[in-house]
Design an enzyme around this catalytic site. Structure first.
Site, mmCIF file in Angstrom:
data_model
loop_
_atom_site.group_PDB
_atom_site.id
_atom_site.type_symbol
_atom_site.label_atom_id
_atom_site.label_comp_id
_atom_site.label_asym_id
_atom_site.label_seq_id
_atom_site.Cartn_x
_atom_site.Cartn_y
_atom_site.Cartn_z
ATOM 1 N N ASP A 8 0.872 -1.166 0.000
ATOM 2 C CA ASP A 8 0.000 0.000 0.000
ATOM 3 C C ASP A 8 0.921 1.231 0.000
ATOM 4 O OD1 ASP A 8 -2.325 1.651 0.461
ATOM 5 O OD2 ASP A 8 -1.648 1.801 2.542
ATOM 6 N N ASP A 10 -0.126 5.054 0.776
ATOM 7 C CA ASP A 10 -0.383 6.081 1.798
ATOM 8 C C ASP A 10 -0.347 5.466 3.201
ATOM 9 O OD1 ASP A 10 -0.904 8.149 -0.141
ATOM 10 O OD2 ASP A 10 -2.847 7.216 -0.508
HETATM 11 C C1 GL1 Z 1 -7.851 8.545 -2.089
HETATM 12 C C2 GL1 Z 1 -8.465 9.339 -0.935
HETATM 13 C C3 GL1 Z 1 -7.461 9.423 0.214
HETATM 14 C C4 GL1 Z 1 -6.936 8.035 0.612
HETATM 15 C C5 GL1 Z 1 -6.399 7.339 -0.646
HETATM 16 C C6 GL1 Z 1 -5.980 5.901 -0.387
HETATM 17 O O1 GL1 Z 1 -6.722 9.237 -2.618
HETATM 18 O O2 GL1 Z 1 -8.814 10.631 -1.348
HETATM 19 O O3 GL1 Z 1 -8.049 10.076 1.337
HETATM 20 O O4 GL1 Z 1 -7.956 7.253 1.220
HETATM 21 O O5 GL1 Z 1 -7.385 7.295 -1.665
HETATM 22 O O6 GL1 Z 1 -4.882 5.818 0.448
HETATM 23 P P1 GL1 Z 1 -6.738 10.167 -3.940
HETATM 24 O O7 GL1 Z 1 -7.653 11.292 -3.644
HETATM 25 O O8 GL1 Z 1 -5.289 10.562 -4.043
HETATM 26 O O9 GL1 Z 1 -7.206 9.341 -5.099
HETATM 27 MG MG MG Z 2 -2.767 3.131 3.630
#
Ligand code: GL1
Ligand code: MG
Length: 211
Positions: A8, A10
């Protein structure tokens, strides 16, 4: 004997989970919606639009698809403004050592992230060349806790789920890994949630003992 490790992004490879938190906090602050770690725990690992739906549960009215798209774009702009400050110094020595060690042992390495910004973050931090494959939120139709993004990463590597470890900090990701037939490794995160995983590590270098 494992052939691959899927990470993963983030909260595992980079602490961008903190930046996502701040961006959601900015949006909810402007809208006057209460937001703290309790709500954020439900957002960890899931997609932008699924996250927005949870955030908007606190507002007693419906939002049109256009309004939702605008709010999601606002959150993403706030996130990208924060992420623009990221660089190679934001990759922990533990992460570098783990990736190097796994590579030396002949393991294939991939990223499996719900984020649509995953490739940008990997470029900014200089991590991109460390991986054989990247599967992200732009490549799947079903976000975690669905296993699609990890199955995509495994397919790109040419391994079966049983041959791969998945390293995750969020409950949604651990569930996705388990449902996909992978061996789940919980990194940091919440102790109760991580009980769903087969293994728990406090540092990524501990992965070297699991492969
Ligand atoms: C999306 C959500 C974030 C987080 C990531 C997964 O990212 O917005 O808050 O949950 O997914 O780690 P993004 O906006 O960068 O597609
Ligand atoms: Mg994560």
């Amino acid at each position: 004997m494992k052939k691959a490790v899927i990470f993963d992004l983030d909260g595992v490879l980079v602490h961008t989970d903190r930046l996502h938190y701040t961006a959601w906090k900015e949006l909810t602050g402007r809208l006057g919606i209460p937001f703290g770690q309790t709500v954020y725990r439900r957002l960890r690992g899931i997609s932008r639009m699924d996250s927005l739906d949870i955030v908007l549960e606190a507002v007693p009215r419906d939002f049109s698809p256009e309004e939702k798209a605008a709010l999601a774009a606002e959150k993403n702009e706030a996130y990208l403004a924060l992420a623009a400050g990221l660089g190679p110094r934001d990759v922990a020595e533990d992460v570098r050592r783990a990736l190097r060690g796994l590579r030396e042992r002949g393991l294939l390495l991939a990223v499996g992230s719900s984020s649509r910004n995953a490739k940008y973050i990997l470029e900014r931090t200089g991590l991109a060349p460390c991986f054989d494959a990247v599967a992200d939120g732009t490549m799947v139709t079903r976000a975690k806790p669905d296993p699609e993004v990890f199955l995509k990463a495994a397919a790109l590597l040419g391994v079966s789920p049983g041959q791969a470890l998945v390293v995750e900090d969020a409950a949604a990701g651990i569930k996705a890994a388990r449902d996909g037939g992978f061996t789940a490794v919980a990194f940091g995160g919440d102790a109760v949630e991580s009980l769903l995983a087969e293994h728990r590590v406090g540092t990524l270098t501990e992965l070297l003992d699991l492969v």
